[in-house]
Design a protein around this motif. Sequence first.
Motif, PDB file in Angstrom:
ATOM      1  N   GLN A   1      -4.799 -47.308   8.394  1.00 26.24           N
ATOM      2  CA  GLN A   1      -5.969 -46.487   8.126  1.00 26.24           C
ATOM      3  C   GLN A   1      -5.528 -45.032   8.228  1.00 26.24           C
ATOM      4  O   GLN A   1      -4.611 -44.699   8.977  1.00 26.24           O
ATOM      5  N   PHE A   2      -6.202 -44.138   7.481  1.00 26.67           N
ATOM      6  CA  PHE A   2      -5.669 -42.803   7.276  1.00 26.67           C
ATOM      7  C   PHE A   2      -6.648 -41.711   7.700  1.00 26.67           C
ATOM      8  O   PHE A   2      -7.850 -41.803   7.452  1.00 26.67           O
ATOM      9  N   VAL A   3      -6.085 -40.664   8.311  1.00 28.60           N
ATOM     10  CA  VAL A   3      -6.809 -39.448   8.639  1.00 28.60           C
ATOM     11  C   VAL A   3      -6.073 -38.323   7.917  1.00 28.60           C
ATOM     12  O   VAL A   3      -4.919 -38.025   8.232  1.00 28.60           O
TER      13      VAL A   3
ATOM     14  N   VAL B   1      -2.592 -43.519  10.552  1.00 26.94           N
ATOM     15  CA  VAL B   1      -1.648 -42.528  10.050  1.00 26.94           C
ATOM     16  C   VAL B   1      -2.380 -41.207   9.870  1.00 26.94           C
ATOM     17  O   VAL B   1      -3.409 -41.141   9.188  1.00 26.94           O
ATOM     18  N   LEU B   2      -1.874 -40.158  10.517  1.00 22.21           N
ATOM     19  CA  LEU B   2      -2.434 -38.820  10.366  1.00 22.21           C
ATOM     20  C   LEU B   2      -1.540 -38.016   9.434  1.00 22.21           C
ATOM     21  O   LEU B   2      -0.356 -37.815   9.710  1.00 22.21           O
ATOM     22  N   PHE B   3      -2.107 -37.565   8.317  1.00 23.91           N
ATOM     23  CA  PHE B   3      -1.408 -36.656   7.424  1.00 23.91           C
ATOM     24  C   PHE B   3      -2.006 -35.270   7.600  1.00 23.91           C
ATOM     25  O   PHE B   3      -3.225 -35.107   7.624  1.00 23.91           O
ATOM     26  N   GLY B   4      -1.151 -34.250   7.722  1.00 22.08           N
ATOM     27  CA  GLY B   4      -1.660 -32.897   7.890  1.00 22.08           C
ATOM     28  C   GLY B   4      -0.578 -31.852   7.799  1.00 22.08           C
ATOM     29  O   GLY B   4       0.404 -32.007   7.088  1.00 22.08           O
ATOM     30  N   ASP B   5      -0.775 -30.770   8.571  1.00 22.01           N
ATOM     31  CA  ASP B   5       0.191 -29.674   8.598  1.00 22.01           C
ATOM     32  C   ASP B   5       0.100 -28.996   9.956  1.00 22.01           C
ATOM     33  O   ASP B   5      -0.371 -29.604  10.930  1.00 22.01           O
ATOM     34  N   GLU B   6       0.525 -27.723  10.040  1.00 21.45           N
ATOM     35  CA  GLU B   6       0.534 -27.037  11.329  1.00 21.45           C
ATOM     36  C   GLU B   6      -0.852 -26.969  11.959  1.00 21.45           C
ATOM     37  O   GLU B   6      -0.975 -26.950  13.188  1.00 21.45           O
ATOM     38  N   THR B   7      -1.896 -26.928  11.146  1.00 19.27           N
ATOM     39  CA  THR B   7      -3.256 -26.849  11.679  1.00 19.27           C
ATOM     40  C   THR B   7      -3.736 -28.189  12.236  1.00 19.27           C
ATOM     41  O   THR B   7      -4.816 -28.246  12.830  1.00 19.27           O
ATOM     42  N   SER B   8      -2.957 -29.232  12.037  1.00 20.47           N
ATOM     43  CA  SER B   8      -3.339 -30.582  12.470  1.00 20.47           C
ATOM     44  C   SER B   8      -2.669 -31.010  13.766  1.00 20.47           C
ATOM     45  O   SER B   8      -2.945 -32.107  14.265  1.00 20.47           O
ATOM     46  N   PHE B   9      -1.783 -30.177  14.316  1.00 21.29           N
ATOM     47  CA  PHE B   9      -1.022 -30.597  15.491  1.00 21.29           C
ATOM     48  C   PHE B   9      -1.930 -30.865  16.694  1.00 21.29           C
ATOM     49  O   PHE B   9      -1.678 -31.773  17.487  1.00 21.29           O
ATOM     50  N   GLY B  10      -2.987 -30.068  16.853  1.00 20.54           N
ATOM     51  CA  GLY B  10      -3.908 -30.304  17.958  1.00 20.54           C
ATOM     52  C   GLY B  10      -4.605 -31.639  17.836  1.00 20.54           C
ATOM     53  O   GLY B  10      -4.749 -32.376  18.815  1.00 20.54           O
TER      54      GLY B  10
ATOM     55  N   ILE C   1     -10.187 -44.404   5.022  1.00 19.42           N
ATOM     56  CA  ILE C   1      -9.747 -43.013   4.906  1.00 19.42           C
ATOM     57  C   ILE C   1     -10.794 -42.075   5.512  1.00 19.42           C
ATOM     58  O   ILE C   1     -11.988 -42.176   5.233  1.00 19.42           O
ATOM     59  N   ARG C   2     -10.329 -41.149   6.368  1.00 20.98           N
ATOM     60  CA  ARG C   2     -11.146 -40.045   6.839  1.00 20.98           C
ATOM     61  C   ARG C   2     -10.445 -38.769   6.395  1.00 20.98           C
ATOM     62  O   ARG C   2      -9.232 -38.672   6.496  1.00 20.98           O
ATOM     63  N   ALA C   3     -11.189 -37.785   5.925  1.00 24.80           N
ATOM     64  CA  ALA C   3     -10.573 -36.560   5.422  1.00 24.80           C
ATOM     65  C   ALA C   3     -11.353 -35.339   5.888  1.00 24.80           C
ATOM     66  O   ALA C   3     -12.589 -35.352   5.929  1.00 24.80           O
TER      67      ALA C   3
ATOM     68  N   ALA D   1      -0.183 -44.024  16.874  1.00 29.63           N
ATOM     69  CA  ALA D   1      -0.473 -43.431  15.567  1.00 29.63           C
ATOM     70  C   ALA D   1       0.768 -42.748  15.012  1.00 29.63           C
ATOM     71  O   ALA D   1       1.550 -42.145  15.750  1.00 29.63           O
ATOM     72  N   LEU D   2       0.932 -42.823  13.697  1.00 27.60           N
ATOM     73  CA  LEU D   2       2.041 -42.174  13.013  1.00 27.60           C
ATOM     74  C   LEU D   2       1.573 -40.829  12.476  1.00 27.60           C
ATOM     75  O   LEU D   2       0.427 -40.699  12.022  1.00 27.60           O
ATOM     76  N   HIS D   3       2.457 -39.833  12.502  1.00 29.92           N
ATOM     77  CA  HIS D   3       2.096 -38.493  12.082  1.00 29.92           C
ATOM     78  C   HIS D   3       3.058 -38.016  11.006  1.00 29.92           C
ATOM     79  O   HIS D   3       4.274 -38.010  11.207  1.00 29.92           O
ATOM     80  N   LEU D   4       2.507 -37.591   9.878  1.00 30.77           N
ATOM     81  CA  LEU D   4       3.285 -37.091   8.758  1.00 30.77           C
ATOM     82  C   LEU D   4       2.720 -35.722   8.388  1.00 30.77           C
ATOM     83  O   LEU D   4       1.545 -35.613   8.024  1.00 30.77           O
ATOM     84  N   SER D   5       3.545 -34.672   8.514  1.00 29.07           N
ATOM     85  CA  SER D   5       3.041 -33.314   8.326  1.00 29.07           C
ATOM     86  C   SER D   5       3.921 -32.506   7.385  1.00 29.07           C
ATOM     87  O   SER D   5       5.149 -32.582   7.462  1.00 29.07           O
ATOM     88  N   GLU D   6       3.267 -31.717   6.542  1.00 23.65           N
ATOM     89  CA  GLU D   6       3.974 -30.696   5.778  1.00 23.65           C
ATOM     90  C   GLU D   6       3.992 -29.428   6.624  1.00 23.65           C
ATOM     91  O   GLU D   6       3.077 -29.182   7.405  1.00 23.65           O
ATOM     92  N   ALA D   7       5.039 -28.623   6.489  1.00 22.04           N
ATOM     93  CA  ALA D   7       5.164 -27.429   7.320  1.00 22.04           C
ATOM     94  C   ALA D   7       6.003 -26.380   6.608  1.00 22.04           C
ATOM     95  O   ALA D   7       6.917 -26.700   5.850  1.00 22.04           O
ATOM     96  N   ALA D   8       5.662 -25.111   6.874  1.00 21.92           N
ATOM     97  CA  ALA D   8       6.410 -24.014   6.269  1.00 21.92           C
ATOM     98  C   ALA D   8       7.745 -23.805   6.975  1.00 21.92           C
ATOM     99  O   ALA D   8       8.743 -23.477   6.341  1.00 21.92           O
TER     100      ALA D   8
END
Length: 264
Positions: free
Chosen positions: A223-225, A148-157, A250-252, A171-178
């Motif tokens: 497992q989480f990124v 599972v990748l948690f991130g935002d606009e900077t994580s799309f790449g 967890i990787r951060a 992989a699952l992607h969960l992102s916060e975004a403006a």
Amino acid sequence: MIGMAVNPAMEPNLNEPAHEPQTSEPSRAPQGRVTRMLLRWLMRPARVAGIKTLSPHFRLVELEGEALRNVAWAAGDKIQVAMGSGLSARTYTPMWWDAGNGRTRLLAFAHGEGPGSRWASSLREGDSCQFFGPRRSLDLADLQAPIVLFGDETSFGLAAALRDSLQAGGALHLSEAADIAESRLVLDSIGLGHARLMARSADDTHLATAESELLRLAANGAQFVLTGKASSIQRVGRALKAAGVASSRIRAKAYWATGKTGLD
């Protein structure tokens, strides 16, 4: 790789946040002799082979050049692209790397009024740039699905790079975004239409939803990124650890923080 050992103290200075565009700005001031020498030692030259505007703030940038051939790269690795006439740089996560043909691809997020954003907005095919790397930023080699990748606009790449890596298939992607509409358009354009987006709130109340979803996935052995905004990573990371998720799962990596520069 550059044909000499590189002293870490000589690496390019990272004096801007990594959520600026994933590109560099052409030099507008003459470079000193020492600066030119260091750039030759530390940097690889590349040419902008193609650009695609995905939305008002996102552009796909493809780089090519002999210096990109026969390069070892893995999902999560970073490059640092030279900015301006000195040794300052910005750090970006390639989406993809073709070492055989000497090509790589970046997703540029032009946010704010910094020199990187201005450069990304004016970038043209045929422009040249210099970069350092690739080298390790996030070590994802031993992670196994489900991821599972948690991130935002900077994580799309990074999300695109993970999608194409064998061990992270599905992989699952969960992102916060403006801007949800713009982010959805961009994710659809790069083949990540399945990603879940949450509107970023000024008081971070949206992170309670993120915590709930991540904890549900943790119960299924994920497992989480964790990437993107530093404070968001800290909050969801604490929630995972409080629920008993081992640090080995967890990787951060913080890509930016409000009011701070220099994160990579």
